[in-house]
Design a protein around this motif. Sequence first.
Motif, PDB file in Angstrom:
ATOM      1  N   ASN A  72       0.865  -1.169   0.000  1.00 35.24           N
ATOM      2  CA  ASN A  72       0.000   0.000   0.000  1.00 35.24           C
ATOM      3  C   ASN A  72       0.907   1.226   0.000  1.00 35.24           C
ATOM      4  N   GLU A  74       0.318   4.366   0.290  1.00 39.28           N
ATOM      5  CA  GLU A  74      -0.036   5.420   1.243  1.00 39.28           C
ATOM      6  C   GLU A  74       0.470   5.111   2.641  1.00 39.28           C
ATOM      7  N   THR A  75       0.255   3.876   3.094  1.00 40.75           N
ATOM      8  CA  THR A  75       0.648   3.507   4.458  1.00 40.75           C
ATOM      9  C   THR A  75       1.997   2.804   4.508  1.00 40.75           C
ATOM     10  N   GLU A  77       2.573  -0.139   3.976  1.00 43.35           N
ATOM     11  CA  GLU A  77       2.365  -1.486   4.507  1.00 43.35           C
ATOM     12  C   GLU A  77       2.632  -2.504   3.396  1.00 43.35           C
TER      13      GLU A  77
END
Length: 127
Positions: A72, A74-75, A77
Amino acid sequence: MVILEVANVILTFVIILVCYYFSNRIVKRNRQREQVMTERGADVYVTIFSLKQSGVFINNNPVVEMDLQLENPETKEVWVLEKHRETVLLIALSAYQLGLVYQAKANGKNDFVFIKDNAGKPVVVSY
């Protein structure tokens, strides 16, 4: 004897229609799921670690088994998804390459779909 044969024919048609109804319902539900995930899912990047054909064909298209890494952006992760099975268009099979990063949409850790172009090939992020 004639009544038994007529009943057998009617029963055969009923079974065929019931099977057609349920298989059509599964296909429609899967298309709807992919459309919803494409519209509302979180952007993720997918890297293919391993790729092999499973020997199963659906509508003359091979089912491939992949080990994937999803990220991901954005995070930041990152997680691994093992033994993911995907039905791939035969003409798009060569577009799935080891080590390439593809665009996808995810809804949770194990539920995602590849973003595909008009030809049914997955969209590559980087080489």
